[in-house]
Design a protein around this motif. Structure first.
Motif, PDB file in Angstrom:
ATOM      1  N   SER A 107     -14.632  28.120 -15.803  1.00 10.93           N
ATOM      2  CA  SER A 107     -13.241  27.882 -15.425  1.00 10.93           C
ATOM      3  C   SER A 107     -12.777  26.568 -16.059  1.00 10.93           C
ATOM      4  N   GLU A 108     -11.469  26.453 -16.233  1.00 12.01           N
ATOM      5  CA  GLU A 108     -10.932  25.235 -16.857  1.00 12.01           C
ATOM      6  C   GLU A 108     -10.982  24.066 -15.892  1.00 12.01           C
ATOM      7  N   ASP A 109     -10.934  24.360 -14.589  1.00  6.87           N
ATOM      8  CA  ASP A 109     -10.937  23.276 -13.612  1.00  6.87           C
ATOM      9  C   ASP A 109     -12.181  23.366 -12.746  1.00  6.87           C
ATOM     10  N   VAL A 110     -12.912  22.263 -12.682  1.00  9.09           N
ATOM     11  CA  VAL A 110     -14.104  22.222 -11.852  1.00  9.09           C
ATOM     12  C   VAL A 110     -13.866  21.198 -10.747  1.00  9.09           C
ATOM     13  N   TYR A 141     -18.751  21.462  -9.996  1.00  9.49           N
ATOM     14  CA  TYR A 141     -19.029  22.832  -9.541  1.00  9.49           C
ATOM     15  C   TYR A 141     -18.007  23.795 -10.149  1.00  9.49           C
ATOM     16  N   ASP A 142     -18.524  24.778 -10.895  1.00  3.44           N
ATOM     17  CA  ASP A 142     -17.675  25.707 -11.635  1.00  3.44           C
ATOM     18  C   ASP A 142     -17.829  27.088 -11.015  1.00  3.44           C
ATOM     19  N   ARG A 143     -16.803  27.559 -10.273  1.00  2.00           N
ATOM     20  CA  ARG A 143     -16.906  28.822  -9.544  1.00  2.00           C
ATOM     21  C   ARG A 143     -17.088  30.018 -10.464  1.00  2.00           C
ATOM     22  N   LYS A 144     -16.338  30.020 -11.557  1.00  2.00           N
ATOM     23  CA  LYS A 144     -16.385  31.172 -12.461  1.00  2.00           C
ATOM     24  C   LYS A 144     -17.776  31.290 -13.078  1.00  2.00           C
ATOM     25  N   PHE A 145     -18.343  30.160 -13.460  1.00  2.00           N
ATOM     26  CA  PHE A 145     -19.673  30.147 -14.057  1.00  2.00           C
ATOM     27  C   PHE A 145     -20.706  30.667 -13.058  1.00  2.00           C
ATOM     28  N   THR A 146     -20.566  30.230 -11.805  1.00  2.00           N
ATOM     29  CA  THR A 146     -21.494  30.676 -10.766  1.00  2.00           C
ATOM     30  C   THR A 146     -21.357  32.171 -10.545  1.00  2.00           C
ATOM     31  N   GLY A 152     -25.436  21.474 -12.031  1.00  2.00           N
ATOM     32  CA  GLY A 152     -24.137  20.909 -11.683  1.00  2.00           C
ATOM     33  C   GLY A 152     -23.068  21.981 -11.591  1.00  2.00           C
ATOM     34  N   LYS A 153     -23.082  22.913 -12.535  1.00  2.00           N
ATOM     35  CA  LYS A 153     -22.043  23.944 -12.554  1.00  2.00           C
ATOM     36  C   LYS A 153     -22.214  24.962 -11.439  1.00  2.00           C
ATOM     37  N   THR A 154     -23.458  25.113 -10.933  1.00  2.00           N
ATOM     38  CA  THR A 154     -23.642  26.065  -9.841  1.00  2.00           C
ATOM     39  C   THR A 154     -23.570  25.376  -8.483  1.00  2.00           C
ATOM     40  N   GLY A 155     -23.113  24.129  -8.452  1.00  2.00           N
ATOM     41  CA  GLY A 155     -22.804  23.501  -7.172  1.00  2.00           C
ATOM     42  C   GLY A 155     -23.817  22.495  -6.676  1.00  2.00           C
ATOM     43  N   ALA A 156     -24.949  22.333  -7.372  1.00  2.00           N
ATOM     44  CA  ALA A 156     -25.918  21.328  -6.932  1.00  2.00           C
ATOM     45  C   ALA A 156     -25.441  19.932  -7.343  1.00  2.00           C
ATOM     46  N   VAL A 157     -25.958  18.924  -6.661  1.00  2.00           N
ATOM     47  CA  VAL A 157     -25.551  17.536  -6.899  1.00  2.00           C
ATOM     48  C   VAL A 157     -26.820  16.707  -6.966  1.00  2.00           C
ATOM     49  N   VAL A 184      -8.576   5.335 -12.109  1.00  2.00           N
ATOM     50  CA  VAL A 184      -9.126   6.578 -12.657  1.00  2.00           C
ATOM     51  C   VAL A 184      -8.123   7.716 -12.497  1.00  2.00           C
ATOM     52  N   PRO A 185      -8.268   8.772 -13.313  1.00  2.00           N
ATOM     53  CA  PRO A 185      -7.355   9.915 -13.200  1.00  2.00           C
ATOM     54  C   PRO A 185      -7.664  10.744 -11.966  1.00  2.00           C
ATOM     55  N   ARG A 186      -6.806  11.755 -11.714  1.00  2.00           N
ATOM     56  CA  ARG A 186      -6.955  12.548 -10.483  1.00  2.00           C
ATOM     57  C   ARG A 186      -8.256  13.315 -10.443  1.00  2.00           C
ATOM     58  N   SER A 187      -8.659  13.946 -11.551  1.00  2.00           N
ATOM     59  CA  SER A 187      -9.931  14.663 -11.527  1.00  2.00           C
ATOM     60  C   SER A 187     -10.557  14.618 -12.909  1.00  2.00           C
ATOM     61  N   PRO A 188     -11.895  14.645 -12.961  1.00  2.00           N
ATOM     62  CA  PRO A 188     -12.569  14.601 -14.254  1.00  2.00           C
ATOM     63  C   PRO A 188     -12.617  15.978 -14.908  1.00  2.00           C
ATOM     64  N   ILE A 189     -13.168  16.037 -16.116  1.00  2.00           N
ATOM     65  CA  ILE A 189     -13.243  17.294 -16.839  1.00  2.00           C
ATOM     66  C   ILE A 189     -14.599  17.327 -17.564  1.00  2.00           C
ATOM     67  N   PRO A 190     -15.278  18.483 -17.608  1.00  2.00           N
ATOM     68  CA  PRO A 190     -16.529  18.525 -18.379  1.00  2.00           C
ATOM     69  C   PRO A 190     -16.244  18.335 -19.870  1.00  2.00           C
ATOM     70  N   LEU A 191     -17.079  17.569 -20.533  1.00  2.00           N
ATOM     71  CA  LEU A 191     -16.831  17.207 -21.932  1.00  2.00           C
ATOM     72  C   LEU A 191     -16.695  18.441 -22.813  1.00  2.00           C
ATOM     73  N   VAL A 192     -17.610  19.401 -22.661  1.00  2.00           N
ATOM     74  CA  VAL A 192     -17.572  20.578 -23.536  1.00  2.00           C
ATOM     75  C   VAL A 192     -16.313  21.409 -23.282  1.00  2.00           C
ATOM     76  N   SER A 193     -15.892  21.492 -22.019  1.00  2.00           N
ATOM     77  CA  SER A 193     -14.638  22.189 -21.724  1.00  2.00           C
ATOM     78  C   SER A 193     -13.471  21.512 -22.426  1.00  2.00           C
ATOM     79  N   ALA A 194     -13.468  20.183 -22.395  1.00  2.00           N
ATOM     80  CA  ALA A 194     -12.390  19.435 -23.039  1.00  2.00           C
ATOM     81  C   ALA A 194     -12.346  19.761 -24.523  1.00  2.00           C
TER      82      ALA A 194
END
Lengths: 351, 335
Positions: A93-96, A101-106, A187-192, B229-239
């Motif tokens: 997904s474009e927004d995580v 955590y990326d819902r679409k990827f999960t 990270g993308k599947t929600g772990a921290v 800082v901005p409102r939310s970060p973005i994964p580098l590869v997505s960017a």
């Protein structure tokens, strides 16, 4: 003008030439034929226009087809980058969220996870109702199995069998959360990454957080030491729960010890790669990558009654005696559940 | 408020100066710098080189003469410099001169620009870096070392001179229209090397938000460091994919070595130690800015990225979904 336009041009010229040759021999085209030709030309024009405007989204297949159809003229960085982008965002997904955590990827990986859960390990769950419906909760489990599959299974158990279908954010050990390839996957599947600040932040957001206080000592223990809990760190998880006022839910994982039975360790191989140990199992590294396939043992997850610690208040986190007592209470609960389960278990593979 | 500003030729410093010039009496605005400000602004200018030996004495005389009560310190390099000695003189020693002169002249408020990159991208630090997280940049990186020393000077002067309010704004990497830095230039290429097996979250701060944060800081003057800082970060590869780039994975040991080699041979814009920042996240936590300055960024990292792309690649060829972001770019251009 693009190559597509040229194709039409050549085709048109050929048609005209053929026309000239056959002129006189063929009868006048009927109005039907003329109408059909006009329609075809309109469609061709529309195709060319669509291709040039680039309005249609270019999937991987479209890009490939274009390269096949137009030869090198269809190949360009632009085309490649667009196709790659489409392919990438078809499973990202474009927004995580803030922790990545990326819902679409999960969702994309979910079939694989479900397979492991229902078919491969046939996970049996008991006492799932002890996980609170909402609000912060700290799920504490024993750690085993070389790779962090146990966290994944706890997450799936709550997703599947708990009425709230809530997400459990697992705290992953540094050695997993910083390992190339595994780090972004986790990270993308929600772990921290496991550290007190991260855990507290998640709990304060009212999330269910899963921790493995044994840490490295648990996950990499020898097969001969299976199901004997290692020391629970220095009670950091208790301090975490006290500070956030979150109830503690002890969980006993049985079955994960057998997926990668560690019979030896060659730590000097792992150290240069940032891995604290290098496990030797009956299948790894003897069978190469095939040895990474976990064995299909039968799993069970037992959730115990939640321990309510809200009565102590956040300042109790600075009381080392209390912290140690609670930590020991959680540890003995988990050990008791494990022992009970082991006594009832007749087969490692069939339960 | 009699304001002196240094580093007004920098991107952020220049914008802050322009905004102040619009808002307040121009006679109360003084630029202390090696380069004069644009004449059109009509602000006063006193030449001073912070790297010269007696800069602190000269600055002290100047501050006393002009009765300055507020000092804005923006003289920092965003891009790594090949002349490390000069960068050290300006950023570390220059900041020391600034604080020494301000303390001696009885300046009431000092605002210093800093960077979230000064925390260092270490992997072992918390996911969100609060202001009290120790600063541990890569020791091989002179760029970050000098900035950390400047921060240490700020903290030590704040401790020794309780009457002087010292505010340090740690900005996430700025990303947006009209910016040309060594990291925005990554987005000018078609093929971008990334680290194999790593995909950190990055924060990209829209310049509008950075300016708004400076405004908020000038109104509230919180003591000590504050992350912006901005409102939310973005994964580098997505960017990179959103910008239609081709990311090519490179194993990290090769990346460190080859970027060092390319920096040494003058091809690359940054030394190998910067690879840390595309390997591990360095995300500032914006809670303190919200709490003490009432500042919350309006843009997300993704919006900042799109604003930059709309500026860098104007025209109808821009991929769909960027129309809204283009309006940010327009407002930026007219601001």
């Amino acid at each position: 003008m693009s190559a597509g336009d040229k194709v039409v041009g050549i085709a048109g010229a050929r048609r005209r030439r053929m026309h000239a040759r056959t002129e006189g021999r063929l009868p006048e085209p009927t109005p039907d034929l003329l109408a059909l030709r006009a329609k075809i030309e309109a469609l061709e024009a529309e195709l060319v226009a669509a291709r040039e405007s680039g309005a249609a989204p270019q999937g991987v297949l479209v890009a490939l087809a274009r390269i096949v159809q137009e030869g090198l003229a269809g190949f360009g960085w632009e085309t490649l980058a667009r196709a790659w982008r489409e392919a990438y965002f078809s499973y990202h997904s474009e927004d995580v969220d803030d922790f990545g955590y990326d819902r679409k990827f999960t969702e994309t990986l979910r079939p694989l996870f479900e397979f492991l859960y229902t078919v491969w390990w046939r996970v049996e769950v008991d006492g799932i109702e002890h996980v609170p419906e909402h609000g912060a909760a700290l799920i504490v489990a024993n750690h085993s199995g070389v790779l962090p599959y146990d966290g994944l299974m706890i997450n799936l158990a709550v997703r599947h069998q708990h009425p709230s279908r809530r997400e459990v954010r697992m705290l992953a050990l540094d050695m997993f959360a910083l390992l190339p390839f595994l780090a972004p996957l986790l990270g993308k599947t929600g772990a921290v990454r496991a550290n007190p600040e991260n855990g507290e932040r998640l709990l304060r957001r009212g999330e269910a957080v899963g921790v493995f206080p044994e840490g490295v000592k648990g996950v990499g223990k020898y097969y001969k030491d299976r199901y004997r809990l290692a020391r629970f760190g220095r009670g950091g998880f208790v301090r975490l729960a006290l500070r956030a006022g979150a109830p503690i839910v002890p969980v006993a994982v049985v079955g994960a010890e057998e997926i990668h039975p560690v019979v030896g360790k060659a730590d000097w191989v792992g150290k240069p790669f940032g891995f604290p140990y290098f496990p030797i199992t009956p299948t790894f590294p003897a069978l190469g990558p095939l040895g990474l396939l976990p064995l299909p043992s039968k799993w069970s997850l037992d959730f115990a009654d939640a321990i309510d610690i809200s009565g102590y208040g956040p300042e109790a986190a600075d009381d080392p005696i209390l912290v140690n007592r609670l930590s020991e209470q959680v540890r003995s609960t988990i050990q008791r559940m494990i022992d009970g389960r082991l006594a009832r278990r007749r087969s490692v593979w069939f339960g | 408020m009699r304001v002196a500003i240094t580093g007004a030729a920098s991107f952020l410093g220049g914008r802050v100066l322009r905004r102040l010039a619009e808002r307040q009496e121009r006679d109360d605005l003084l630029v202390v710098d090696v380069a004069p400000p644009p004449a059109a602004l009509g602000v006063r200018y006193r030449p001073l080189d912070l790297t010269e030996p007696a800069a602190d004495q000269k600055l002290l005389d100047l501050l006393r003469e002009e009765e300055v009560d507020t000092f804005l310190h923006f003289a920092f390099f965003t891009n790594p410099r090949r002349d490390q000695a000069h960068a050290h003189e300006l950023e570390s020693i220059g900041s020391l001169s600034v604080f020494a002169a301000c303390a001696a002249a009885g300046v009431k408020r000092v605002l210093m620009r800093s960077f979230t990159a000064v925390y260092g991208a270490r992997g072992h630090s918390p996911h969100f870096l609060t202001e009290d997280t120790p600063l541990h940049p890569n020791p091989a990186l002179a760029w970050a070392r000098d900035k950390r020393e400047a921060e240490q000077h700020a903290a030590s002067f704040a401790r020794r001179y309780p009457d002087m309010r010292v505010t340090v704004l740690r900005f996430a990497p700025l990303f947006g229209p009209h910016l040309h830095t060594f990291y925005t230039s990554i987005f000018d290429r078609r093929v971008v090397p990334v680290l194999m097996g790593y995909d950190p979250l990055v924060q990209l701060l829209h310049p509008d938000d950075a300016l708004q944060a400076v405004d908020a800081a000038l109104a509230t003057w919180p003591q000590g460091a504050v992350n912006v800082v901005p409102r939310s970060p973005i994964p580098l590869v997505s960017a990179l994919h959103l910008a239609d780039k081709l990311p090519v994975p490179v194993p990290h040991p090769i990346a460190y070595a080859s970027s060092d080699l390319m920096w040494a041979s003058g091809i690359a814009d940054a030394p190998g130690a910067f690879v840390d920042y595309v390997r591990y996240p360095f995300l500032g936590d914006g809670a303190r800015a919200r709490r003490e300055m009432g500042f919350e960024a309006r843009h997300t990292s993704k919006e900042a990225l799109f604003a930059y792309l709309a500026y860098r690649y104007p025209g109808p060829a821009a991929p769909e979904g960027r129309g809204e972001e283009r309006s940010h770019a327009d407002s930026e251009a007219t601001a």
